[in-house]
Motif scaffolding. Structure first.
Motif, mmCIF file in Angstrom:
data_model
loop_
_atom_site.group_PDB
_atom_site.id
_atom_site.type_symbol
_atom_site.label_atom_id
_atom_site.label_comp_id
_atom_site.label_asym_id
_atom_site.label_seq_id
_atom_site.Cartn_x
_atom_site.Cartn_y
_atom_site.Cartn_z
ATOM 1 N N MET A 1 101.492 109.695 32.917
ATOM 2 C CA MET A 1 102.441 109.466 33.964
ATOM 3 C C MET A 1 103.047 110.918 34.616
ATOM 4 N N ARG A 2 103.246 111.820 33.933
ATOM 5 C CA ARG A 2 103.747 113.141 34.372
ATOM 6 C C ARG A 2 102.347 113.840 34.760
ATOM 7 N N LEU A 3 101.245 113.634 34.736
ATOM 8 C CA LEU A 3 100.277 114.041 35.313
ATOM 9 C C LEU A 3 99.820 113.609 36.536
ATOM 10 N N ALA A 4 100.452 112.573 37.236
ATOM 11 C CA ALA A 4 100.036 112.071 38.355
ATOM 12 C C ALA A 4 100.413 112.513 39.590
ATOM 13 N N CYS A 5 99.649 112.779 40.598
ATOM 14 C CA CYS A 5 100.101 113.537 41.736
ATOM 15 C C CYS A 5 100.481 112.533 42.990
ATOM 16 N N ALA A 6 101.506 111.431 42.715
ATOM 17 C CA ALA A 6 102.201 110.494 43.420
ATOM 18 C C ALA A 6 103.289 110.044 42.732
ATOM 19 N N ASP A 7 104.205 109.276 43.621
ATOM 20 C CA ASP A 7 105.468 108.777 43.303
ATOM 21 C C ASP A 7 105.112 107.700 42.120
ATOM 22 N N THR A 8 105.939 108.184 40.847
ATOM 23 C CA THR A 8 105.757 107.101 39.720
ATOM 24 C C THR A 8 107.037 106.347 39.396
ATOM 25 N N HIS A 9 108.093 106.374 40.294
ATOM 26 C CA HIS A 9 109.273 105.646 40.233
ATOM 27 C C HIS A 9 108.839 103.999 39.647
ATOM 28 N N ILE A 10 107.949 103.451 40.500
ATOM 29 C CA ILE A 10 107.575 101.916 40.256
ATOM 30 C C ILE A 10 107.039 101.879 38.723
ATOM 31 N N HIS A 11 106.182 103.008 38.406
ATOM 32 C CA HIS A 11 105.530 102.730 37.284
ATOM 33 C C HIS A 11 106.562 103.019 35.966
ATOM 34 N N LYS A 12 107.725 103.907 36.324
ATOM 35 C CA LYS A 12 108.481 104.177 35.147
ATOM 36 C C LYS A 12 109.403 102.920 35.018
ATOM 37 N N THR A 13 109.650 102.326 36.019
ATOM 38 C CA THR A 13 110.640 101.254 35.869
ATOM 39 C C THR A 13 109.876 99.837 35.166
ATOM 40 N N ALA A 14 108.661 99.984 35.627
ATOM 41 C CA ALA A 14 107.686 98.859 34.892
ATOM 42 C C ALA A 14 107.618 99.021 33.258
ATOM 43 N N LEU A 15 107.288 100.435 33.063
ATOM 44 C CA LEU A 15 107.303 100.894 31.858
ATOM 45 C C LEU A 15 108.574 100.564 30.901
ATOM 46 N N TYR A 16 109.881 100.754 31.649
ATOM 47 C CA TYR A 16 111.179 100.527 30.856
ATOM 48 C C TYR A 16 111.179 98.995 30.597
ATOM 49 N N ILE A 17 110.857 98.402 31.874
ATOM 50 C CA ILE A 17 110.961 96.851 31.672
ATOM 51 C C ILE A 17 110.130 96.189 30.154
ATOM 52 N N VAL A 18 108.929 96.643 30.223
ATOM 53 C CA VAL A 18 107.868 96.251 29.243
ATOM 54 C C VAL A 18 108.567 96.722 27.833
ATOM 55 N N SER A 19 108.931 98.089 27.829
ATOM 56 C CA SER A 19 109.438 98.426 26.610
ATOM 57 C C SER A 19 110.645 97.740 26.201
ATOM 58 N N PHE A 20 111.560 97.237 27.056
ATOM 59 C CA PHE A 20 112.732 96.697 26.911
ATOM 60 C C PHE A 20 112.534 95.079 26.126
ATOM 61 N N ILE A 21 111.513 94.552 26.908
ATOM 62 C CA ILE A 21 110.769 93.170 26.341
ATOM 63 C C ILE A 21 110.445 93.341 24.934
ATOM 64 N N VAL A 22 109.476 94.290 24.805
ATOM 65 C CA VAL A 22 108.785 94.462 23.633
ATOM 66 C C VAL A 22 109.936 94.794 22.504
ATOM 67 N N LEU A 23 110.884 95.839 22.718
ATOM 68 C CA LEU A 23 111.635 96.163 21.466
ATOM 69 C C LEU A 23 113.000 95.569 21.519
ATOM 70 N N SER A 24 113.539 95.478 22.652
ATOM 71 C CA SER A 24 115.239 94.733 22.659
ATOM 72 C C SER A 24 115.107 93.153 22.386
ATOM 73 N N VAL A 25 114.104 92.445 22.900
ATOM 74 C CA VAL A 25 114.190 90.910 22.496
ATOM 75 C C VAL A 25 113.813 90.832 21.251
ATOM 76 N N PRO A 26 112.617 91.239 20.500
ATOM 77 C CA PRO A 26 112.368 90.996 19.235
ATOM 78 C C PRO A 26 113.492 91.593 18.310
ATOM 79 N N LEU A 27 113.918 92.722 18.745
ATOM 80 C CA LEU A 27 115.235 93.242 17.841
ATOM 81 C C LEU A 27 116.231 92.378 17.823
ATOM 82 N N SER A 28 116.732 91.799 18.868
ATOM 83 C CA SER A 28 117.817 90.824 19.076
ATOM 84 C C SER A 28 117.604 89.649 18.208
#
Length: 309
Positions: A186-213
């Motif tokens: 994503m650091r190589l993209a020549c466009a705004d990646t705010h939505i993509h970073k948010t989506a990545l964080y949400i997916v990461s939270f689901i994959v990591l935090s929910v099973p860990l809980s």
């Protein structure tokens, strides 16, 4: 349309760890050694569980599936990483090739995390409800839980990978990593990646935090049940079946949480690359070692198999 055509023609390259070819060869030897040890260790666990009827119980069924997942998980990264180490980062990867690697890495990594939660549930039922264990953990349920882990990994990985590779990529095509990791790409993209970073964080939270809980809640009940066991031998035996799993969870979740749940503003490409080595190469080695050294039944089965050769 012109921008899409331009992006489709881009080839990515991976930044070398060092400009010194001798250092690169040394890292190549280390990575290759870790990869081969990981393959042999996890393959051994999967085969030992398969050929020993005494290990045909849910706990070892899940362990064998975890070992197979680790084989494919590491293999989605290692071949391209090894090729780039030898070529000093001159081995190109196309946009579709990078997307394919990213998809399988997230798919298998996500399934791995969910399966670790399933294994915690298995230990919870075995220790807290031993008389109902065989009834609750039936073979159809075990198969459904493994398939469910794969389906969840697939459903989380596919849309996120598609979303990231809809971004336009311009002239900067050097990935500061040794594989197509999402933050690095994503650091190589020549466009705004705010939505993509948010989506990545949400997916990461689901994959990591929910099973860990779920794992944490399971172990709260497990520890309470173990403390109620009167004999020291009984407590030790109950704890020994869980200690290996706890160590693997700490390794897996600790490293991946550091990368994917840290604020994007604090993301360091160099640190991200170093930490990634732990959960892509080192953890898959340690998993079979931890389980084989700390699990008496698996250790005995392995020794029995070695004596036959």
């Amino acid at each position: 349309m012109e921008e899409i055509n331009k992006t489709a023609k881009i080839q990515f390259f991976f930044r070398p760890f060092s400009a010194d070819p001798k250092v690169q060869v040394g890292i190549f030897v280390a990575f290759l050694t870790m990869y081969l040890i990981s393959l042999s260790g996890n393959t051994t666990i999967a085969v030992i569980v398969q050929i020993n009827h005494s290990l045909h119980i849910p706990m070892y069924f899940f362990l064998a599936n975890l070992a197979v997942l680790e084989i494919f998980y590491t293999s989605s990264i290692a071949p391209l990483a090894l090729a780039n180490l030898l070529s000093m980062g001159r081995t190109p990867v196309s946009i579709p090739g990078c997307g394919t690697q990213m998809f399988f890495f997230v798919f298998l990594g996500g399934a791995d995390c969910v399966l670790l939660a399933v294994m915690a549930y298995d230990r919870f039922v075995a220790i807290c409800y031993p008389l109902r264990y065989t009834h609750v953990m039936s073979w159809p349920l075990c198969v459904e839980l493994v398939v469910g882990s794969l389906v969840l990994g697939f459903l989380l990985s596919l849309p996120l990978t598609i979303l990231i590779f809809r971004l336009p990529f311009c002239n900067n095509n050097e990935i500061y990593h040794f594989y197509c990791d999402m933050p690095a790409v994503m650091r190589l993209a020549c466009a705004d990646t705010h939505i993509h970073k948010t989506a990545l964080y949400i997916v990461s939270f689901i994959v990591l935090s929910v099973p860990l809980s779920l794992i944490s809640i399971s172990y709260v009940f497990i520890v309470a049940a173990i403390l109620r066991i009167r004999s020291a031998e009984g407590r030790h035996r109950a704890f020994s079946t869980c200690s290996s799993h706890i160590l693997v969870v700490l390794l897996q979740y600790g490293c991946t949480s550091f990368i994917y749940l840290s604020p994007s503003s604090s993301y360091s490409p160099e640190m991200g690359r170093v930490v990634s080595v732990v959960y892509t190469f080192i953890t898959p080695i340690l998993n079979p070692l931890i389980y084989s050294m700390r699990n008496k039944e698996l250790k005995d089965a392995l020794q029995k198999a070695l004596r036959k050769f």
